[in-house]
Design a protein around this motif. Structure first.
Motif, PDB file in Angstrom:
ATOM      1  N   VAL A   1     -53.218 -26.232 -63.061  1.00 48.07           N
ATOM      2  CA  VAL A   1     -54.283 -25.975 -62.081  1.00 48.07           C
ATOM      3  C   VAL A   1     -55.486 -26.871 -62.368  1.00 48.07           C
ATOM      4  CG1 VAL A   1     -55.960 -24.253 -61.310  1.00 48.07           C
ATOM      5  CG2 VAL A   1     -53.548 -23.622 -61.551  1.00 48.07           C
ATOM      6  N   THR A   2     -55.867 -26.964 -63.626  1.00 46.90           N
ATOM      7  CA  THR A   2     -57.017 -27.804 -64.009  1.00 46.90           C
ATOM      8  C   THR A   2     -56.748 -29.275 -63.701  1.00 46.90           C
ATOM      9  OG1 THR A   2     -57.569 -26.238 -65.762  1.00 46.90           O
ATOM     10  CG2 THR A   2     -58.537 -28.433 -65.914  1.00 46.90           C
ATOM     11  N   LEU A   3     -55.560 -29.751 -64.050  1.00 46.02           N
ATOM     12  CA  LEU A   3     -55.195 -31.149 -63.788  1.00 46.02           C
ATOM     13  C   LEU A   3     -55.237 -31.462 -62.296  1.00 46.02           C
ATOM     14  CD1 LEU A   3     -53.776 -33.716 -65.328  1.00 46.02           C
ATOM     15  CD2 LEU A   3     -51.797 -32.876 -64.077  1.00 46.02           C
ATOM     16  N   LEU A   4     -54.676 -30.575 -61.471  1.00 51.51           N
ATOM     17  CA  LEU A   4     -54.674 -30.802 -60.020  1.00 51.51           C
ATOM     18  C   LEU A   4     -56.074 -30.733 -59.440  1.00 51.51           C
ATOM     19  CD1 LEU A   4     -51.472 -28.842 -58.982  1.00 51.51           C
ATOM     20  CD2 LEU A   4     -51.797 -31.314 -59.014  1.00 51.51           C
ATOM     21  N   ALA A   5     -56.884 -29.784 -59.914  1.00 48.73           N
ATOM     22  CA  ALA A   5     -58.261 -29.669 -59.421  1.00 48.73           C
ATOM     23  C   ALA A   5     -59.069 -30.924 -59.770  1.00 48.73           C
ATOM     24  CB  ALA A   5     -58.924 -28.429 -60.002  1.00 48.73           C
ATOM     25  N   ASP A   6     -58.819 -31.487 -60.957  1.00 53.34           N
ATOM     26  CA  ASP A   6     -59.521 -32.716 -61.355  1.00 53.34           C
ATOM     27  C   ASP A   6     -59.037 -33.919 -60.543  1.00 53.34           C
ATOM     28  OD1 ASP A   6     -60.890 -31.269 -63.231  1.00 53.34           O
ATOM     29  OD2 ASP A   6     -59.665 -31.938 -64.934  1.00 53.34           O
ATOM     30  N   ARG A   7     -57.739 -33.955 -60.258  1.00 53.27           N
ATOM     31  CA  ARG A   7     -57.163 -35.099 -59.540  1.00 53.27           C
ATOM     32  C   ARG A   7     -57.532 -35.078 -58.051  1.00 53.27           C
ATOM     33  NH1 ARG A   7     -51.090 -36.606 -60.737  1.00 53.27           N
ATOM     34  NH2 ARG A   7     -52.066 -36.987 -62.737  1.00 53.27           N
ATOM     35  N   PHE A   8     -57.696 -33.883 -57.485  1.00 56.26           N
ATOM     36  CA  PHE A   8     -58.034 -33.744 -56.067  1.00 56.26           C
ATOM     37  C   PHE A   8     -59.369 -33.014 -55.926  1.00 56.26           C
ATOM     38  CE2 PHE A   8     -53.399 -33.873 -56.362  1.00 56.26           C
ATOM     39  CZ  PHE A   8     -53.125 -34.954 -55.535  1.00 56.26           C
ATOM     40  N   PRO A   9     -60.479 -33.752 -55.987  1.00 57.99           N
ATOM     41  CA  PRO A   9     -61.802 -33.117 -55.986  1.00 57.99           C
ATOM     42  C   PRO A   9     -62.132 -32.381 -54.681  1.00 57.99           C
ATOM     43  CG  PRO A   9     -61.994 -35.514 -55.925  1.00 57.99           C
ATOM     44  CD  PRO A   9     -60.556 -35.193 -56.110  1.00 57.99           C
ATOM     45  N   GLN A  10     -61.413 -32.680 -53.597  1.00 58.37           N
ATOM     46  CA  GLN A  10     -61.673 -31.977 -52.334  1.00 58.37           C
ATOM     47  C   GLN A  10     -61.173 -30.525 -52.384  1.00 58.37           C
ATOM     48  OE1 GLN A  10     -59.518 -34.478 -52.726  1.00 58.37           O
ATOM     49  NE2 GLN A  10     -57.727 -34.264 -51.439  1.00 58.37           N
ATOM     50  N   LEU A  11     -60.340 -30.201 -53.360  1.00 56.71           N
ATOM     51  CA  LEU A  11     -59.839 -28.830 -53.520  1.00 56.71           C
ATOM     52  C   LEU A  11     -60.650 -28.115 -54.592  1.00 56.71           C
ATOM     53  CD1 LEU A  11     -55.980 -29.432 -53.591  1.00 56.71           C
ATOM     54  CD2 LEU A  11     -57.325 -28.529 -51.707  1.00 56.71           C
ATOM     55  N   THR A  12     -60.995 -26.876 -54.311  1.00 60.52           N
ATOM     56  CA  THR A  12     -61.698 -26.091 -55.321  1.00 60.52           C
ATOM     57  C   THR A  12     -60.688 -25.577 -56.347  1.00 60.52           C
ATOM     58  OG1 THR A  12     -61.411 -24.001 -54.148  1.00 60.52           O
ATOM     59  CG2 THR A  12     -63.383 -25.315 -53.595  1.00 60.52           C
ATOM     60  N   GLN A  13     -61.190 -25.126 -57.458  1.00 66.16           N
ATOM     61  CA  GLN A  13     -60.332 -24.563 -58.508  1.00 66.16           C
ATOM     62  C   GLN A  13     -59.546 -23.370 -57.943  1.00 66.16           C
ATOM     63  OE1 GLN A  13     -60.406 -25.797 -61.705  1.00 66.16           O
ATOM     64  NE2 GLN A  13     -59.197 -24.262 -62.781  1.00 66.16           N
ATOM     65  N   ARG A  14     -60.209 -22.583 -57.137  1.00 63.78           N
ATOM     66  CA  ARG A  14     -59.577 -21.394 -56.543  1.00 63.78           C
ATOM     67  C   ARG A  14     -58.449 -21.779 -55.588  1.00 63.78           C
ATOM     68  NH1 ARG A  14     -63.450 -17.090 -53.768  1.00 63.78           N
ATOM     69  NH2 ARG A  14     -62.325 -15.240 -54.451  1.00 63.78           N
ATOM     70  N   ASP A  15     -58.686 -22.812 -54.748  1.00 68.59           N
ATOM     71  CA  ASP A  15     -57.644 -23.284 -53.821  1.00 68.59           C
ATOM     72  C   ASP A  15     -56.452 -23.850 -54.584  1.00 68.59           C
ATOM     73  OD1 ASP A  15     -59.193 -22.592 -51.649  1.00 68.59           O
ATOM     74  OD2 ASP A  15     -59.976 -24.636 -51.347  1.00 68.59           O
ATOM     75  N   THR A  16     -56.735 -24.591 -55.637  1.00 69.07           N
ATOM     76  CA  THR A  16     -55.664 -25.173 -56.438  1.00 69.07           C
ATOM     77  C   THR A  16     -54.844 -24.082 -57.108  1.00 69.07           C
ATOM     78  OG1 THR A  16     -57.130 -27.048 -56.870  1.00 69.07           O
ATOM     79  CG2 THR A  16     -55.168 -26.873 -58.228  1.00 69.07           C
ATOM     80  N   GLU A  17     -55.510 -23.086 -57.644  1.00 74.32           N
ATOM     81  CA  GLU A  17     -54.822 -21.965 -58.287  1.00 74.32           C
ATOM     82  C   GLU A  17     -53.936 -21.228 -57.272  1.00 74.32           C
ATOM     83  OE1 GLU A  17     -56.164 -18.028 -60.759  1.00 74.32           O
ATOM     84  OE2 GLU A  17     -57.422 -19.821 -60.862  1.00 74.32           O
ATOM     85  N   PHE A  18     -54.447 -21.034 -56.060  1.00 72.10           N
ATOM     86  CA  PHE A  18     -53.679 -20.362 -55.019  1.00 72.10           C
ATOM     87  C   PHE A  18     -52.451 -21.190 -54.622  1.00 72.10           C
ATOM     88  CE2 PHE A  18     -52.820 -19.503 -50.496  1.00 72.10           C
ATOM     89  CZ  PHE A  18     -52.494 -18.157 -50.600  1.00 72.10           C
ATOM     90  N   ALA A  19     -52.619 -22.510 -54.520  1.00 68.84           N
ATOM     91  CA  ALA A  19     -51.504 -23.395 -54.144  1.00 68.84           C
ATOM     92  C   ALA A  19     -50.400 -23.362 -55.205  1.00 68.84           C
ATOM     93  CB  ALA A  19     -52.009 -24.819 -53.939  1.00 68.84           C
ATOM     94  N   VAL A  20     -50.782 -23.455 -56.468  1.00 73.18           N
ATOM     95  CA  VAL A  20     -49.790 -23.423 -57.556  1.00 73.18           C
ATOM     96  C   VAL A  20     -49.070 -22.082 -57.576  1.00 73.18           C
ATOM     97  CG1 VAL A  20     -49.524 -23.428 -60.074  1.00 73.18           C
ATOM     98  CG2 VAL A  20     -50.942 -25.155 -58.971  1.00 73.18           C
ATOM     99  N   LYS A  21     -49.817 -20.990 -57.426  1.00 73.00           N
ATOM    100  CA  LYS A  21     -49.212 -19.654 -57.416  1.00 73.00           C
ATOM    101  C   LYS A  21     -48.249 -19.501 -56.245  1.00 73.00           C
ATOM    102  CE  LYS A  21     -50.348 -14.716 -57.360  1.00 73.00           C
ATOM    103  NZ  LYS A  21     -49.032 -14.404 -56.946  1.00 73.00           N
ATOM    104  N   THR A  22     -48.633 -20.001 -55.084  1.00 76.48           N
ATOM    105  CA  THR A  22     -47.785 -19.907 -53.892  1.00 76.48           C
ATOM    106  C   THR A  22     -46.479 -20.676 -54.077  1.00 76.48           C
ATOM    107  OG1 THR A  22     -49.744 -19.670 -52.501  1.00 76.48           O
ATOM    108  CG2 THR A  22     -47.703 -20.321 -51.405  1.00 76.48           C
ATOM    109  N   ILE A  23     -46.563 -21.874 -54.625  1.00 74.36           N
ATOM    110  CA  ILE A  23     -45.363 -22.688 -54.846  1.00 74.36           C
ATOM    111  C   ILE A  23     -44.432 -22.022 -55.847  1.00 74.36           C
ATOM    112  CG2 ILE A  23     -44.527 -24.862 -55.843  1.00 74.36           C
ATOM    113  CD1 ILE A  23     -47.015 -26.184 -54.560  1.00 74.36           C
ATOM    114  N   LEU A  24     -44.981 -21.555 -56.959  1.00 75.27           N
ATOM    115  CA  LEU A  24     -44.141 -20.915 -57.977  1.00 75.27           C
ATOM    116  C   LEU A  24     -43.533 -19.603 -57.468  1.00 75.27           C
ATOM    117  CD1 LEU A  24     -46.235 -21.637 -61.195  1.00 75.27           C
ATOM    118  CD2 LEU A  24     -44.191 -22.807 -60.372  1.00 75.27           C
ATOM    119  N   ASP A  25     -44.289 -18.846 -56.679  1.00 74.06           N
ATOM    120  CA  ASP A  25     -43.753 -17.611 -56.090  1.00 74.06           C
ATOM    121  C   ASP A  25     -42.617 -17.916 -55.114  1.00 74.06           C
ATOM    122  OD1 ASP A  25     -45.483 -16.054 -57.549  1.00 74.06           O
ATOM    123  OD2 ASP A  25     -46.881 -15.690 -55.875  1.00 74.06           O
ATOM    124  N   ALA A  26     -42.795 -18.969 -54.305  1.00 76.60           N
ATOM    125  CA  ALA A  26     -41.747 -19.342 -53.351  1.00 76.60           C
ATOM    126  C   ALA A  26     -40.484 -19.783 -54.085  1.00 76.60           C
ATOM    127  CB  ALA A  26     -42.250 -20.467 -52.438  1.00 76.60           C
TER     128      ALA A  26
END
Length: 98
Positions: free
Chosen positions: A7-32
């Motif tokens: 989550v931290t790596l993705l949030a740093d790499r894509f500054p347009q995404l907030t930490q919360r959005d990145t965390e939600f995206a990772v959780k959604t992918i892993l849940d799917a």
């Protein structure tokens, strides 16, 4: 790498995404992915690898304390097979032995 590291790596790499959005995206992918495997589907990510379910047949085991034979039931377990690109990139980064 842990989930929070990802989550931290993705949030740093894509500054347009907030930490919360990145965390939600990772959780959604892993849940799917977990849901798909639980339903018996196969997951393939090109260049990375594939996830599938392996069947472990029933077998006889032993209780280590008493030595008594125990029937171990059939189990389904997730299995990961790395893709060619992943295998080659890992192999290319092998440390040189002296």
């Amino acid at each position: 790498m842990t989930r929070s590291d990802l989550v931290t790596l993705l949030a740093d790499r894509f500054p347009q995404l907030t930490q919360r959005d990145t965390e939600f995206a990772v959780k959604t992918i892993l849940d799917a992915m977990s849901d798909a495997l639980a339903r018996g589907h196969r997951i393939e990510i090109r260049g990375f690898g594939s996830f599938s379910i392996s069947r472990r047949p029933p077998r006889m085991g032993r209780n280590p304390r008493s030595g008594e034979q125990v029937q171990i039931p059939e189990k389904l377990a997730p299995h990961f097979k790395p893709g060619k690109a992943l295998r080659e990139s890992v192999d290319a980064n092998l440390p040189v032995k002296d």
